[in-house]
Design a protein around this motif. Structure first.
Motif, PDB file in Angstrom:
ATOM      1  N   ALA A  12       0.830  -1.201   0.000  1.00 17.06           N
ATOM      2  CA  ALA A  12       0.000   0.000   0.000  1.00 17.06           C
ATOM      3  C   ALA A  12       0.868   1.257   0.000  1.00 17.06           C
ATOM      4  CB  ALA A  12      -0.937  -0.002   1.208  1.00 17.06           C
ATOM      5  N   VAL A  13       2.054   1.175   0.605  1.00 21.43           N
ATOM      6  CA  VAL A  13       3.012   2.283   0.538  1.00 21.43           C
ATOM      7  C   VAL A  13       3.750   2.228  -0.800  1.00 21.43           C
ATOM      8  CG1 VAL A  13       5.047   3.352   1.591  1.00 21.43           C
ATOM      9  CG2 VAL A  13       3.266   2.319   3.040  1.00 21.43           C
ATOM     10  N   GLY A  14       4.309   1.055  -1.112  1.00 14.98           N
ATOM     11  CA  GLY A  14       4.868   0.816  -2.442  1.00 14.98           C
ATOM     12  C   GLY A  14       6.297   1.261  -2.667  1.00 14.98           C
ATOM     13  N   SER A  15       6.862   2.001  -1.712  1.00 15.86           N
ATOM     14  CA  SER A  15       8.220   2.512  -1.913  1.00 15.86           C
ATOM     15  C   SER A  15       8.998   2.439  -0.605  1.00 15.86           C
ATOM     16  CB  SER A  15       8.186   3.960  -2.415  1.00 15.86           C
ATOM     17  OG  SER A  15       7.646   4.815  -1.415  1.00 15.86           O
ATOM     18  N   ALA A  16      10.297   2.587  -0.709  1.00 16.01           N
ATOM     19  CA  ALA A  16      11.154   2.609   0.473  1.00 16.01           C
ATOM     20  C   ALA A  16      12.345   3.506   0.189  1.00 16.01           C
ATOM     21  CB  ALA A  16      11.629   1.200   0.821  1.00 16.01           C
ATOM     22  N   ARG A  17      12.931   4.048   1.248  1.00 16.60           N
ATOM     23  CA  ARG A  17      14.199   4.768   1.103  1.00 16.60           C
ATOM     24  C   ARG A  17      15.311   3.814   1.537  1.00 16.60           C
ATOM     25  NH1 ARG A  17      11.968   6.727   5.875  1.00 16.60           N
ATOM     26  NH2 ARG A  17      13.421   6.970   7.635  1.00 16.60           N
ATOM     27  N   LEU A  18      16.356   3.798   0.758  1.00 13.76           N
ATOM     28  CA  LEU A  18      17.458   2.866   0.971  1.00 13.76           C
ATOM     29  C   LEU A  18      18.622   3.605   1.618  1.00 13.76           C
ATOM     30  CD1 LEU A  18      18.438  -0.057   0.455  1.00 13.76           C
ATOM     31  CD2 LEU A  18      19.225   0.714  -1.786  1.00 13.76           C
ATOM     32  N   THR A  19      19.059   3.109   2.786  1.00 14.50           N
ATOM     33  CA  THR A  19      20.160   3.731   3.510  1.00 14.50           C
ATOM     34  C   THR A  19      21.243   2.683   3.785  1.00 14.50           C
ATOM     35  OG1 THR A  19      19.173   3.265   5.681  1.00 14.50           O
ATOM     36  CG2 THR A  19      18.552   5.348   4.614  1.00 14.50           C
ATOM     37  N   GLY A  35       6.561   1.115 -13.333  1.00 15.77           N
ATOM     38  CA  GLY A  35       7.804   1.516 -12.710  1.00 15.77           C
ATOM     39  C   GLY A  35       8.837   2.049 -13.681  1.00 15.77           C
ATOM     40  N   ALA A  36       8.477   2.117 -14.948  1.00 19.62           N
ATOM     41  CA  ALA A  36       9.445   2.528 -15.974  1.00 19.62           C
ATOM     42  C   ALA A  36       9.956   3.934 -15.711  1.00 19.62           C
ATOM     43  CB  ALA A  36       8.810   2.448 -17.350  1.00 19.62           C
ATOM     44  N   GLY A  37      11.279   4.080 -15.893  1.00 21.48           N
ATOM     45  CA  GLY A  37      11.867   5.398 -15.810  1.00 21.48           C
ATOM     46  C   GLY A  37      12.100   5.921 -14.412  1.00 21.48           C
ATOM     47  N   GLY A  38      11.791   5.137 -13.389  1.00 21.10           N
ATOM     48  CA  GLY A  38      11.966   5.588 -12.021  1.00 21.10           C
ATOM     49  C   GLY A  38      13.402   5.426 -11.546  1.00 21.10           C
ATOM     50  N   ALA A  39      13.597   5.626 -10.235  1.00 17.72           N
ATOM     51  CA  ALA A  39      14.930   5.562  -9.643  1.00 17.72           C
ATOM     52  C   ALA A  39      15.403   4.133  -9.427  1.00 17.72           C
ATOM     53  CB  ALA A  39      14.925   6.316  -8.312  1.00 17.72           C
ATOM     54  N   GLY A  40      14.559   3.178  -9.747  1.00 20.64           N
ATOM     55  CA  GLY A  40      14.903   1.786  -9.538  1.00 20.64           C
ATOM     56  C   GLY A  40      14.107   1.199  -8.399  1.00 20.64           C
ATOM     57  N   ALA A  41      14.383  -0.049  -8.091  1.00 20.66           N
ATOM     58  CA  ALA A  41      13.634  -0.767  -7.069  1.00 20.66           C
ATOM     59  C   ALA A  41      14.531  -1.800  -6.421  1.00 20.66           C
ATOM     60  CB  ALA A  41      12.413  -1.449  -7.689  1.00 20.66           C
ATOM     61  N   VAL A  42      14.136  -2.235  -5.232  1.00 22.80           N
ATOM     62  CA  VAL A  42      14.831  -3.329  -4.558  1.00 22.80           C
ATOM     63  C   VAL A  42      13.811  -4.379  -4.126  1.00 22.80           C
ATOM     64  CG1 VAL A  42      16.809  -1.994  -3.758  1.00 22.80           C
ATOM     65  CG2 VAL A  42      14.756  -2.118  -2.335  1.00 22.80           C
ATOM     66  N   PHE A  43      14.284  -5.605  -4.039  1.00 18.32           N
ATOM     67  CA  PHE A  43      13.475  -6.709  -3.535  1.00 18.32           C
ATOM     68  C   PHE A  43      13.976  -7.068  -2.141  1.00 18.32           C
ATOM     69  CE2 PHE A  43      12.897  -6.878  -8.027  1.00 18.32           C
ATOM     70  CZ  PHE A  43      11.633  -7.412  -8.234  1.00 18.32           C
ATOM     71  N   PHE A  44      13.090  -6.943  -1.160  1.00 22.09           N
ATOM     72  CA  PHE A  44      13.419  -7.291   0.224  1.00 22.09           C
ATOM     73  C   PHE A  44      12.788  -8.636   0.536  1.00 22.09           C
ATOM     74  CE2 PHE A  44      12.354  -7.425   4.752  1.00 22.09           C
ATOM     75  CZ  PHE A  44      13.575  -7.098   5.338  1.00 22.09           C
ATOM     76  N   GLY A  54       9.694   0.415  -4.912  1.00 20.32           N
ATOM     77  CA  GLY A  54      10.318   1.476  -5.673  1.00 20.32           C
ATOM     78  C   GLY A  54      11.138   2.341  -4.733  1.00 20.32           C
ATOM     79  N   LEU A  55      12.252   2.871  -5.205  1.00 23.52           N
ATOM     80  CA  LEU A  55      13.104   3.691  -4.348  1.00 23.52           C
ATOM     81  C   LEU A  55      12.601   5.133  -4.323  1.00 23.52           C
ATOM     82  CD1 LEU A  55      16.653   2.338  -5.257  1.00 23.52           C
ATOM     83  CD2 LEU A  55      15.222   1.769  -3.285  1.00 23.52           C
ATOM     84  N   ASN A  56      12.438   5.644  -3.108  1.00 22.71           N
ATOM     85  CA  ASN A  56      11.919   6.999  -2.918  1.00 22.71           C
ATOM     86  C   ASN A  56      12.524   7.555  -1.625  1.00 22.71           C
ATOM     87  OD1 ASN A  56      10.517   9.331  -2.396  1.00 22.71           O
ATOM     88  ND2 ASN A  56       8.482   8.432  -2.576  1.00 22.71           N
ATOM     89  N   PRO A  57      13.375   8.585  -1.702  1.00 21.70           N
ATOM     90  CA  PRO A  57      14.025   9.100  -0.498  1.00 21.70           C
ATOM     91  C   PRO A  57      13.062   9.686   0.529  1.00 21.70           C
ATOM     92  CG  PRO A  57      14.413  10.558  -2.370  1.00 21.70           C
ATOM     93  CD  PRO A  57      13.779   9.313  -2.922  1.00 21.70           C
ATOM     94  N   LYS A  58      11.800   9.909   0.131  1.00 23.81           N
ATOM     95  CA  LYS A  58      10.816  10.475   1.060  1.00 23.81           C
ATOM     96  C   LYS A  58       9.863   9.418   1.615  1.00 23.81           C
ATOM     97  CE  LYS A  58      10.865  15.018  -1.160  1.00 23.81           C
ATOM     98  NZ  LYS A  58      10.053  16.073  -1.842  1.00 23.81           N
ATOM     99  N   SER A  59      10.094   8.150   1.310  1.00 23.99           N
ATOM    100  CA  SER A  59       9.189   7.094   1.759  1.00 23.99           C
ATOM    101  C   SER A  59       9.177   6.972   3.283  1.00 23.99           C
ATOM    102  CB  SER A  59       9.600   5.746   1.148  1.00 23.99           C
ATOM    103  OG  SER A  59       8.761   4.707   1.629  1.00 23.99           O
ATOM    104  N   THR A  60       8.056   6.513   3.805  1.00 24.46           N
ATOM    105  CA  THR A  60       7.930   6.265   5.246  1.00 24.46           C
ATOM    106  C   THR A  60       8.557   4.938   5.655  1.00 24.46           C
ATOM    107  OG1 THR A  60       5.744   5.293   4.862  1.00 24.46           O
ATOM    108  CG2 THR A  60       5.820   7.629   5.433  1.00 24.46           C
ATOM    109  N   ILE A  61       8.948   4.126   4.681  1.00 22.37           N
ATOM    110  CA  ILE A  61       9.607   2.848   4.953  1.00 22.37           C
ATOM    111  C   ILE A  61      11.102   3.006   4.682  1.00 22.37           C
ATOM    112  CG2 ILE A  61       9.814   0.424   4.229  1.00 22.37           C
ATOM    113  CD1 ILE A  61       6.852   0.543   3.452  1.00 22.37           C
ATOM    114  N   GLU A  62      11.909   2.515   5.594  1.00 17.93           N
ATOM    115  CA  GLU A  62      13.363   2.558   5.411  1.00 17.93           C
ATOM    116  C   GLU A  62      13.917   1.147   5.335  1.00 17.93           C
ATOM    117  OE1 GLU A  62      17.497   3.939   7.694  1.00 17.93           O
ATOM    118  OE2 GLU A  62      15.546   4.305   8.634  1.00 17.93           O
TER     119      GLU A  62
END
Length: 322
Positions: A12-19, A35-44, A54-62
Motif C-alpha cells: 500500500a506504501v509501495g516505496s522505500a528509502r534505501l540507507t 515503474g518505468a523510468g523511475g529511480a529503480g527498485a529493490v526486492f526485500f 520502488g526507491l523513494n528518499p521520502k518514503s515512510t519505509i526505510e
C-alpha cells in the motif's frame, strides 16, 4: 503480524528509502510498466517471502543495508530483519527483459510512451541473459509496441527463437493478435500473459484507448487450450475505479477459464498521477477473492515458472503469501 497482512501494508506504501552500505548490485531498473523510468527498485526478502519497493528518499519505509545483502526494514517502529535479493534482469531468479521500451499506445496508467525508450537488439538481449544465466531459472519477455502490434509480434518471435539456446522456461507477455498464442506455443514458449489490465470492458476502454478487450479474451481462451490451465496469466490492476464486485467478477471469470489472475496494485504515475494507491485493507480483500477463485478453479499459483506470478514481488499471490 502474518506475512500476508504485513505485505499488504508494505504494498500500500509501495516505496522505500534505501540507507546504509552501497547497494547498487541489488537495485533493479524497469523499462516497462508503471515503474518505468523511475529511480529503480529493490526486492526485500524475509525467509521465503519477498516484496518489491520502488526507491523513494521520502518514503515512510526505510531499508538499511548492512552489507552483502543483509538488511533491516523499518516500518511503523518495527524492525524486520531480512536481505536484499540480487536481481537477474529486473527481478530475482529471472531474466525479465523488456524487448521494446516505447509504445504507440497511451494507456493512462503507463509511463512508457513518455520515456522515449528504444528496442533492444537480439544481440543485446542474448548478452543480458548470458550475463546472469548462472543465477536465473527462467526467461521472461514483455514489450511495448514500436510500430504495430503485428510487427512487434514478429520481432518478439525472433527474439524467442534465439533465447531457446539457453534451455530455460520462457514466458512471454505482449499485446496479442489472434495468432499469437499458436505462434508462441509452436516455438516452445512455456507460459504466456495477456493483460486485461482493467476489471471491466468500460474501464479498459477509458484506460487503454485503441486496444481491444475482446481480443485479449480470445487470446487468453486460446492460450488455455494450447498451454493448459495454470500456464496462462493476466494482469488486472486494482485501483482504476472498479468496485469490489466488479473486481471479484473479473477474478472469478479469469480463474474459471483456467487463467491465473495477477492482481497488481495501481502505481499512480502517468495519467493516474494524484490517484491513491489501493489501501492495505482493499489489497487483503482482493487477496481473499483471488484465493477463493483459484481454489474453486483448481489452480495453483505456486506452479508458475515464469513472469510475475513466479516472482511474487509486486503482488499478493495466493499460496506464496500467507
Amino acid at each position: 503480524m502474518h506475512w500476508k497482512d504485513l505485505k499488504a501494508e508494505l504494498l500500500a506504501v509501495g516505496s522505500a528509502r534505501l540507507t546504509g552500505e552501497p547497494a547498487g548490485e541489488y537495485i533493479a531498473k524497469s523499462t516497462a510498466g508503471p515503474g518505468a523510468g523511475g529511480a529503480g527498485a529493490v526486492f526485500f526478502a524475509m525467509g521465503s517471502h519477498r516484496v518489491k519497493f520502488g526507491l523513494n528518499p521520502k518514503s515512510t519505509i526505510e531499508i538499511a543495508h548492512r552489507g552483502d545483502g543483509v538488511a533491516d526494514l523499518y516500518y511503523l517502529g518495527n524492525l524486520i530483519p531480512g536481505k536484499l535479493l540480487k536481481p537477474g534482469c529486473h527481478c530475482p531468479d529471472q531474466a525479465f527483459i523488456t524487448v521494446t521500451g516505447c509504445c504507440i499506445f497511451k494507456c493512462r496508467y503507463c509511463p512508457v510512451p513518455g520515456e522515449n525508450g528504444r528496442r533492444k537488439t537480439i544481440e543485446e538481449i542474448m548478452a543480458m541473459v548470458e550475463a546472469v544465466r548462472h543465477r536465473i531459472s527462467a526467461i521472461s519477455l514483455t514489450s511495448g509496441v514500436l510500430s504495430s502490434i503485428e510487427e512487434e509480434e514478429v520481432y518478439v518471435l525472433e527474439v524467442v527463437k534465439h533465447l531457446l539456446f539457453f534451455g530455460l522456461p520462457i514466458g512471454v507477455s505482449i499485446y496479442p493478435t489472434d495468432q499469437t498464442p499458436d505462434r508462441l506455443k509452436s516455438l516452445g514458449v512455456t507460459e504466456v500473459k495477456f493483460n486485461l489490465e482493467a476489471a471491466t470492458p468500460d474501464l479498459f476502454k477509458t484506460m487503454c484507448p485503441g486496444l481491444d478487450y475482446d481480443q485479449i479474451w480470445r487470446a487468453l481462451d486460446r492460450s488455455v487450450e494450447l498451454f493448459g490451465k495454470g500456464r496462462v496469466f493476466s494482469n488486472v490492476l486494482i485501483g482504476l475505479g472498479e468496485t469490489d464486485g466488479e473486481l471479484d467478477a473479473c477474478i472469478r471469470k479469469l480463474a474459471s477459464h483456467g487463467v491465473i489472475p495477477v492482481i497488481r496494485p495501481l502505481n499512480p504515475v502517468a495519467g493516474m498521477t494524484g490517484t491513491s494507491r489501493p489501501s492495505a485493507e482493499r489489497l487483503k480483500k482482493a487477496f481473499g477473492m483471488h484465493e477463493r477463485a483459484l481454489a474453486e478453479a483448481g489452480l495453483d499459483a505456486r506452479q508458475a515458472l515464469t513472469m510475475c506470478t513466479n516472482c511474487a514481488g509486486c503482488d499478493l499471490v495466493p499460496g506464496r503469501d500467507a
